[in-house]
Design a protein around this motif. Structure first.
Motif, PDB file in Angstrom:
ATOM      1  N   VAL B  37       0.800  -1.233   0.000  1.00  0.00           N
ATOM      2  CA  VAL B  37       0.000   0.000   0.000  1.00  0.00           C
ATOM      3  C   VAL B  37       0.819   1.261   0.000  1.00  0.00           C
ATOM      4  CG1 VAL B  37      -2.096  -0.923   0.971  1.00  0.00           C
ATOM      5  CG2 VAL B  37      -0.227  -0.282   2.468  1.00  0.00           C
ATOM      6  N   VAL B  38       2.124   1.160   0.345  1.00  0.00           N
ATOM      7  CA  VAL B  38       2.899   2.401   0.386  1.00  0.00           C
ATOM      8  C   VAL B  38       3.110   2.960  -1.009  1.00  0.00           C
ATOM      9  CG1 VAL B  38       4.102   1.832   2.483  1.00  0.00           C
ATOM     10  CG2 VAL B  38       5.116   1.206   0.318  1.00  0.00           C
ATOM     11  N   TYR B  39       2.967   2.139  -2.023  1.00  0.00           N
ATOM     12  CA  TYR B  39       3.161   2.642  -3.378  1.00  0.00           C
ATOM     13  C   TYR B  39       1.870   3.288  -3.843  1.00  0.00           C
ATOM     14  CZ  TYR B  39       6.977  -0.602  -2.907  1.00  0.00           C
ATOM     15  OH  TYR B  39       8.061  -1.268  -2.448  1.00  0.00           O
ATOM     16  N   VAL B  40       1.858   4.616  -3.778  1.00  0.00           N
ATOM     17  CA  VAL B  40       0.632   5.307  -4.155  1.00  0.00           C
ATOM     18  C   VAL B  40       0.357   5.160  -5.639  1.00  0.00           C
ATOM     19  CG1 VAL B  40       0.515   6.952  -2.288  1.00  0.00           C
ATOM     20  CG2 VAL B  40       1.980   7.429  -4.230  1.00  0.00           C
ATOM     21  N   LYS B  41       1.399   4.765  -6.412  1.00  0.00           N
ATOM     22  CA  LYS B  41       1.229   4.520  -7.841  1.00  0.00           C
ATOM     23  C   LYS B  41       1.864   3.173  -8.147  1.00  0.00           C
ATOM     24  CE  LYS B  41       1.263   8.935 -10.259  1.00  0.00           C
ATOM     25  NZ  LYS B  41       2.045   9.700 -11.219  1.00  0.00           N
ATOM     26  N   PRO B  42       1.468   2.554  -9.274  1.00  0.00           N
ATOM     27  CA  PRO B  42       2.152   1.317  -9.656  1.00  0.00           C
ATOM     28  C   PRO B  42       3.646   1.575  -9.808  1.00  0.00           C
ATOM     29  CG  PRO B  42       0.242   1.676 -11.016  1.00  0.00           C
ATOM     30  CD  PRO B  42       0.400   2.904 -10.188  1.00  0.00           C
ATOM     31  N   TYR B  43       4.422   0.519  -9.696  1.00  0.00           N
ATOM     32  CA  TYR B  43       5.840   0.723  -9.496  1.00  0.00           C
ATOM     33  C   TYR B  43       6.578  -0.534  -9.887  1.00  0.00           C
ATOM     34  CZ  TYR B  43       9.979   1.814  -6.640  1.00  0.00           C
ATOM     35  OH  TYR B  43      11.227   2.060  -6.178  1.00  0.00           O
ATOM     36  N   HIS B 111      13.645   5.695 -18.690  1.00  0.00           N
ATOM     37  CA  HIS B 111      12.871   4.479 -18.444  1.00  0.00           C
ATOM     38  C   HIS B 111      11.820   4.301 -19.535  1.00  0.00           C
ATOM     39  CE1 HIS B 111      14.966   5.114 -14.723  1.00  0.00           C
ATOM     40  NE2 HIS B 111      14.369   6.289 -14.597  1.00  0.00           N
TER      41      HIS B 111
END
Lengths: 530, 285
Positions: B37-43, B111
């Motif tokens: 959940v700490v990843y507010v965006k996909p990563y 990237h």
């Protein structure tokens, strides 16, 4: 039936080499394929180019779908007569007069009129090597991209200096995976302010260099065992991820419940969701504030007696005012909230003066000084001295004997006034618990609870639409010991858990709690007010 | 004669099945995976992100090895046909793997550059697959039984023949024929630059122009001259047909080759961008 095929080829020294063969049959294939009886090896001749067949009517050549040149005319087939010339590719076939017993005689030679070689050169073939080579393009592409995307950013990071910095600030941005959080954006070009060492994850030191005030989730030393270990190993970046283009404070409930759903501790009951699984509020049953207070009396709808008006109607807000941040209630003071009605007059017959609202010692000192002054004959204009007070005659210098006697009188008067305040007239003891040990009066220490639920935040301002009484029902309360805090059921009437619930406010842990304890006003230690 | 199976049908689509299986598995894991959940965006930095990234990088390296394997004639490590079949299918599945690795997050950085280059390489590869499946058939149909070499020899013969016939005709006819036969090589070479090759029979052709001129002139001739001119027109027309055939053949050959000029350099650019991507991610971890 037989045919005679004579192949003529150039021999040495302008001689002609003749090769004669007799073939038996009625049909003969002509072509470059080796299966053909009349074999014409040349690329311009088809595999099976034509067929010569012997019929009663004479010899025929059929070439369809190919073509042959028959007596200078291009045809798909023709009847062969003596003297006819047939051209197949570079070959010339001439029909000769046949010897006896032979149906057809052919001589075969390579035409002098066609090229045997060199045509390729004529049509300079073909794909003239283009200047672009895949290999060269690949080198350019590889090293071009490598230089711009890898070497330039690294160089700009490693080599300092004005020029490099000016160049590098732009170059290194090609590595930036996403915009920084708003508060970090102003040093976005300084990668090293967070990424201190290449190939090493961002360390907490980098965060704490600025965020020095941030408190630990659990103060060092308070956690033990596994919990301490987990907390020790947690990095700031474990929760706070930047380069995601928005606020970097996640508030997902799972972040809390991963631990608090598993923790089993007497002081820390399990909690996974406000609606479904949250411990009851742990609010003391009684308040030991050291004060006496009767809410019912003060909130009498008919009002309370007031010095200037006849009666004043009091409400909650007469005493309880939120602090400027809208969160807690501001502390109450005697001077601001009580003294208008509760005067501290100590000798109303003599003076309207009041004792200070403070420690007993101060009050006692003030009283002794007041009476001493009267006894020594120095009467201020607002004071009407009591008739029974022995006084030193004004103007005369008192002897030390007289002075001592006067002081004793003053002390006695002061003690009497103090007893009046504490006991007889019950001025202090209206609000305070007063006791006496020996000659000393004692007022119980005042400890008003500032935060009933110090581990949560509660913004009063945001709840202003509801009346005070809907949560703090003090109607009927006559003692200061009564606690009027709502229980969890009352909160749950409006607040649901994380799940969307119709008619309720979806609430996660962060609605009421903060991870970094001590930041909000509710996290300052529970402190009494004197 | 039984037709050779194309690279797409190699071993009854063994690598198609492999690629489909891989793609399905990757999509399934992505759907099942719940990022922390700490990843507010996909990563790309979750365990699945790293796994997909590693898989994609290894695939890219292996796909590029085809360039080496196809030059190792003595290698017995699979057949080049099998390698190419796998190259095509696994190359296409790379799109899915890398897109899921990206988590659909794009920006103006190395990237996304690596991602875009990867897409371009795969797209140019698909053009190549189309060329390899489409043009050989057209080439066979175009040349028929002949080879390019035989057709060129025939052209040479026709040139001589035309010049010989024209000897009996007026000077202006001779001039036209000479221009169309001798100068073909100088002014209108077959092939030539890439652009000319790709233009095929759409180039300005002296032979075609000569045909038209001869027919126009022939209208004024009578008797023996008309007959000879008829023969000349016939030969010249035949030459025109053959020359168009050669040009078409060269066009097909160029089309089969030209996509590689994008595919190969782009894949090396991709390799560089990939290295930059991986280093950048861990340099500022």
């Amino acid at each position: 039936m037989q045919i005679l095929v004579t192949t003529l080829s150039d021999g040495p020294k302008a001689t002609v080499h003749r090769d004669q063969r007799r073939l038996t049959g009625t049909a003969f294939a002509v072509g470059r394929g080796t299966q053909c009886q009349i074999h014409l090896p040349d690329a311009r001749v088809a595999l099976v180019h034509a067929r010569i067949s012997l019929t009663d009517a004479g010899a025929l050549i059929e070439a369809s779908p190919h073509r042959v040149v028959h007596n200078d005319r291009e045809v798909e087939g023709a009847k062969l007569a003596v003297g006819d010339v047939v051209e197949v590719g570079p070959y010339v076939l001439i029909v000769e007069p046949p010897p006896a017993g032979i149906a057809l005689a052919l001589s075969v030679r390579v035409s002098k009129r066609v090229s045997t070689k060199g045509s390729m050169a004529l049509y300079r073939v073909l794909m003239r090597a283009s200047r672009a080579s895949k290999r060269r393009l690949s080198y350019i592409a590889f090293f071009g991209v490598l230089g711009l995307a890898l070497l330039a950013p690294i160089a700009s990071d490693l080599f300092e200096g004005q020029t490099m910095r000016a160049l590098g600030a732009g170059v290194i941005q090609v590595w930036n995976p996403g915009p920084l959080a708003r508060s970090h954006a102003n040093f976005a070009h300084e990668c090293r302010s967070c990424h201190q060492m290449p190939f090493i994850q961002v360390r907490d030191d980098a965060c704490l260099a600025c965020h020095a005030q941030v408190r630990e989730h659990v103060p060092k030393g308070d956690a033990h065992g596994l919990v301490a270990m987990v907390l020790d190993e947690s990095r700031c970046a474990g929760c706070h991820r930047d380069h995601k283009g928005r606020a970097m404070t996640p508030r997902a409930q799972q972040l809390c419940t991963d631990c608090h759903g598993a923790v089993r501790h007497a002081d820390m009951p399990r909690a996974t969701d406000f609606a479904a699984d949250h411990p009851k509020f742990r609010v003391p049953r009684i308040e030991r504030s050291g004060l006496k207070f009767n809410h019912t009396l003060h909130l009498d709808p008919a009002g309370v007696r007031a010095p200037r008006e006849k009666r004043t109607v009091l409400g909650c807000e007469s005493c309880h005012r939120p602090e400027r941040d809208g969160a807690r209630m501001a502390p109450m003071t005697m001077e601001k909230h009580c003294s208008e009605c509760h005067a501290l007059a100590f000798d109303p017959q003599v003076t309207r003066r009041q004792v200070p609202h403070g420690p007993v010692k101060e009050v006692e000192t003030m009283l002794r000084e007041f009476y001493a002054r009267l006894v020594l004959g120095d009467i201020p204009p607002d004071v009407k001295p009591p008739r029974d007070l022995p006084r030193v005659r004004p103007g005369a210098a008192p002897t030390s004997e007289e002075r001592r006697a006067a002081m004793q009188v003053a002390d006695e008067r002061a003690q009497r006034a103090l007893r009046d305040l504490m006991q007889t007239r019950a001025v202090c003891s209206t609000c305070h618990h007063v006791s006496r040990s020996g000659a000393e009066w004692k007022v119980a220490e005042v400890k008003v609870t500032r935060a009933w639920m110090p581990r949560s935040t509660f913004p009063h301002a945001k709840h202003a639409t509801h009346g005070c009484l809907s949560c703090h029902d003090v109607r009927g309360s006559r003692r200061a010991e009564d606690v009027a805090m709502p229980d969890i059921a009352r909160c749950r009437e409006c607040h649901a858990g994380v799940a969307e619930t119709p008619g309720k406010v979806a609430s996660d842990c962060a609605t009421c709690h903060r991870f970094h304890g001590g930041k909000g006003p509710w996290h300052t230690a529970r402190r009494g007010r004197s | 004669m039984r037709q050779q199976p194309s690279i797409l049908e190699y071993r009854r689509g063994r690598y198609l099945k492999l690629a489909l299986l891989l793609t399905a598995a990757v999509i399934a894991v992505y759907a099942w995976h719940e990022p922390p959940v700490v990843y507010v965006k996909p990563y790309g930095g979750t365990w699945l992100g790293y796994t997909l990234g590693t898989l994609g990088a290894l695939l890219i390296l292996w796909l590029m090895l085809l360039g080496i394997r196809k030059r190792r004639y003595r290698s017995s490590l699979g057949t080049v046909q099998g390698w190419t079949s796998a190259h095509v299918y696994l190359g296409v599945s790379l799109i899915v793997i890398v897109t899921l690795h990206s988590g659909f997050e794009f920006g103006w950085n190395v990237h996304t550059l690596a991602y875009v280059l990867m897409v371009l390489v795969v797209a140019s590869g698909l053009v190549g697959v189309y060329a390899y499946l489409h043009y050989p058939t057209l080439m066979t149909k175009n040349l028929g039984d002949d080879t390019l070499e035989a057709t060129l020899l025939k052209l040479g013969d026709l040139d001589r023949k035309c010049r010989r016939i024209a000897l009996d005709l007026p000077d202006e006819v001779n001039a036209i024929v000479n221009k169309a036969t001798r100068s073909s090589a100088r002014h209108a070479p077959l092939g030539g630059t890439l652009r000319r090759q790709l233009a095929g029979e759409r180039v300005r052709c002296p032979t075609r122009e000569a045909c038209a001129a001869l027919i126009a002139m022939g209208a004024g001739y009578t008797g023996e001259q008309a007959k000879i001119n008829g023969q000349l027109v016939s030969a010249m027309t035949r030459k025109s047909v053959l020359i168009d055939r050669v040009r078409r053949d060269l066009r097909y050959r160029a089309l089969m080759e030209v996509w590689l000029y994008a595919h190969v350099p782009l894949s090396f650019a991709l390799l560089a961008a990939l290295i930059a991507h991986v280093v950048a991610v861990f340099y500022f971890w």
